[in-house]
Structures are given as C-alpha cells and as structure tokens.
Scaffold this active site. Structure first.
Site, PDB file in Angstrom:
ATOM      1  N   GLN A  66       0.865  -1.028  -0.080  1.00 53.65           N
ATOM      2  CA  GLN A  66      -0.054   0.043  -0.436  1.00 53.65           C
ATOM      3  C   GLN A  66       1.016   1.176  -0.149  1.00 53.65           C
ATOM      4  O   GLN A  66       0.431   2.385  -0.026  1.00 53.65           O
ATOM      5  CB  GLN A  66      -1.007   0.116   0.991  1.00 53.65           C
ATOM      6  N   HIS A  93      -0.428  -0.189   5.864  1.00 48.94           N
ATOM      7  CA  HIS A  93      -0.835   0.752   6.346  1.00 48.94           C
ATOM      8  C   HIS A  93      -0.196   1.913   6.330  1.00 48.94           C
ATOM      9  O   HIS A  93       0.317   2.324   7.748  1.00 48.94           O
ATOM     10  CB  HIS A  93      -1.585   0.787   7.627  1.00 48.94           C
ATOM     11  N   TYR A 134      -8.179   7.299  20.042  1.00 50.70           N
ATOM     12  CA  TYR A 134      -9.524   7.208  18.679  1.00 50.70           C
ATOM     13  C   TYR A 134      -9.287   6.028  18.695  1.00 50.70           C
ATOM     14  O   TYR A 134     -10.326   4.802  18.088  1.00 50.70           O
ATOM     15  CB  TYR A 134      -8.782   8.382  17.485  1.00 50.70           C
ATOM     16  N   TYR A 168     -10.356  -9.861   9.468  1.00 47.66           N
ATOM     17  CA  TYR A 168     -10.381 -10.804   8.261  1.00 47.66           C
ATOM     18  C   TYR A 168     -10.905 -12.242   8.500  1.00 47.66           C
ATOM     19  O   TYR A 168     -11.981 -12.550   7.559  1.00 47.66           O
ATOM     20  CB  TYR A 168      -9.195 -10.596   7.626  1.00 47.66           C
TER      21      TYR A 168
END
Length: 368
Positions: free
Chosen positions: A84, A148, A252, A263
């Site tokens: 990514q 990520h 958070y 997953y």
C-alpha cells in the site's frame, strides 16, 4: 528512484453485517467529465495558481498536467513501492504563491531497519525538477510489512501541518504506544519544527510530534470549511471504518475498541467504546474501504453545500454524506462503477474533482 515490489496479498472478504447508519441506496444522476486521462493510482493532486495540476502516481511519479500535457517531474527522493506504500499525498503551503513550498508523503527506505515507512518532505518546483528538498519527518523503524502507511496531509487555519501514518499492520504494538511511530496523527510547524504545545511534547520518551493516537489507517483528512476542525476517516478491519473529528491528545481507541472484526471473522475486542477513548461520529459496517474526502463549500451543486464526500475503494463509488450537528443523517451513492475512488478535491473553481484508479481525474458535474 528505487522501486521495490514486495509480495502483497489483498484479503478479499464478504460481510453479511448490516450497516450501522441509514443509507440511501439510490444512485444520483450526476455526470462527470474526464479532465486527466490514463492514470493508474492518482493518490493525491493539487491545483497550482495557474490552474495546472500536480499529481502523485503511487508507483513513484510526480506529474505536472498543463494544457492537456503530462510532464514528469524529476529529482524525486528515493521512493519504495511496497504494498500500500509508494508516492502518496500532496499539498501546497497556504502561502505557496509567495514561498513555493510543496509537501508530500511517501514510503521511504531511509532510516532504521529493513523495508520502509512513511516520510513527509517539502520541496520547491523549478524547471520540472524538485529543488530545496527538506525531509520534515520520517517514521521509524522501517517495516517490511505491506500495509497501512496512511497518509494524508492538511494545513489547518493556523498554519500547522498535520499528517497521518497508519499502524503499519502492527496493531498490538504501535497505535497505543506514544514512544513509537505509526497509528497516529501528527502536528508540525510548516518547516518541520515540533510545536512545544503539542499534547505529548513533555511526556517522557513520547514522540513529540504526535497529536492523536489509537488510529488504524487514516486515508482521508480535511479541514471543516466552517468550524476549522480536522475531520478524518480511517479504515477499520472487517467492518468498522470510521469518521472522526481530531482533538489534541485524544485516543481513538484502535485496537482496544472497534466496530469490526478480524478478516477471518474472529474478535479483535469486545468493546465498541471505552472510557477515555473518542468514539467515531460515524462508522460503516460492512467496510467501504474509504479513501479521500472533501467538504462541499461552493454553490456549484444545488442543495449539497455542507455535505461531506467520501470515496470508496472497495465498492467503487463516492458517498455523499448529508450532515447535521456533526452526524451523518444519510448517504447517497454517486459516481458508481467507474473504479476505486482514491482521492477527492474541491477545486478553485468550486467543482469537485475525483481521482479514480485506472481511469484518471474526473470533474463531477451537477445534475442538469
């Protein structure tokens, strides 16, 4: 430029969970115009003062698009294409017209350890070259993991530079540890100095640039045009993508709280909320894989002013989120089926421009 391709497996999944918020399934009748054709993964783009565009291609290219012609910018830093990661977001300094600074994020192999991690650099553009390159921040250590990296960039109304870095696939170590990079939102001065009033500046051993923590992989960040607040969205696991309003020093929650599961369907946590952790203002189950976001502050789209647009990689549409009192009342799908939506920008002309993988950049046209 070094481009290293690692083995990267995308995990495809089907979720049978119902959505937690109301949605309108009706597709809109808006149309579009392709303004920059034939792009692979346009991760980020900006408009220059002459209305030409700078565009990052994830594979490691910086493109200047002017008068229908693409020109490759040279003298980029070393960028590693890893899963990514690659060449990612792009922003202009608020006073770009006077100082010429361009800010961008990329996967950098510099620093400690094998692999790469997210870096923030600024540079100027001259004769189709990057000059005056300055590395402002580099997350460490490097990782050979493919996921990520984040990574969005904004300037707030006070001129501070904010950027996101995902947890790099190490949820059990990075997001909740203030002594480690990754799984965080960061704040710097525009020249890379760390503000002394950052929330963890005086915390022993903490990374002083951290602004919030417990973030999974934020790939959307924008300043609210009326309140000046920083809004982000981030990828959940299987379910649990979130929209958050960023507040200094707040946690958070990832991975202690989540609306998603692993997953393979196993639990990550029993909790969707805990004391001392900021809840999202909105979440998606099943996940839409959000990337890019834009507030509509112009009058180009009748009845849409104040709406929030969020791109979906997974389902290949833009979600028009109708907001009230910092809540998403409903959603409408637009621009469906064109491809994976990577980024959204409201242009200087007030129109929305959308970067779509394997298509290009399209201009969203209002309904006739």
């Amino acid at each position: 430029m070094k481009l290293h391709y690692s083995t990267y497996f995308l995990i495809c999944f089907i979720s049978f969970l119902s959505c937690a918020q109301a949605k309108k399934e009706k597709a809109s009748k808006e149309t579009y115009q392709v303004v920059v054709p034939e792009l692979h993964i346009p991760w980020g783009f900006v408009f220059l003062p002459d209305n030409s565009m700078l565009i990052t291609e994830k594979k490691g290219e910086l493109i200047h698009f002017k008068d229908g012609k693409k020109t490759l910018i040279t003298d980029l830093p070393e960028i590693e294409l890893r899963g990514q990661g690659g060449f990612m977001d792009l922003k202009l300094h608020p006073d770009y017209i006077n100082n010429g600074w361009i800010y961008f994020s990329y996967a950098s192999p510099e620093g400690e350890g094998e692999g790469s991690n997210t870096a923030i650099m600024r540079a100027r553009l001259e004769n189709n070259k990057l000059i005056d390159k300055e590395l402002l921040y580099k997350a460490n250590p490097n990782s050979t993991r493919a996921e990520h990296f984040g990574s969005r960039i904004v300037f707030d109304n006070n001129g501070y530079l904010f950027f996101t870095i995902g947890d790099r696939g190490d949820k059990d170590t990075n997001p909740q540890d203030l002594t480690r990079d990754c799984g965080k939102v960061y704040r710097l001065h525009d020249d890379g100095r760390i503000p002394e009033d950052n929330p963890f500046y005086n915390t022993p051993n903490a990374k002083k640039a951290i602004y919030t923590y417990g973030n999974r992989n934020p790939q959307g960040m924008k300043i609210h045009p009326e309140t000046g607040e920083i809004w982000t969205h981030e990828h959940g696991p299987k379910g649990g993508d979130e929209i958050n309003i960023i507040k200094p020093g707040k946690n958070y929650g990832w991975p202690k709280v989540s609306y998603g599961v692993n997953y393979i369907g196993t639990k990550i946590t029993d909790y969707t909320e805990l004391p001392g952790m900021e809840p999202p203002i909105h979440y998606w189950v099943p996940s839409i894989a959000p990337s890019g976001m834009a507030f509509i502050s112009s009058d180009k789209y009748p009845g849409w002013k104040g709406n929030l647009l969020v791109g979906s990689l997974k389902f290949q549409y833009v979600s028009r989120c109708i907001l009230k009192d910092k809540k998403v009342l409903s959603e409408e799908k637009i621009l469906e089926g064109l491809g994976r939506v990577r980024t959204l920008v409201q242009g200087p002309d007030g129109y929305i421009y959308v970067g779509i993988e394997n298509l290009g950049i399209v201009k969203l046209l209002p309904e006739d």
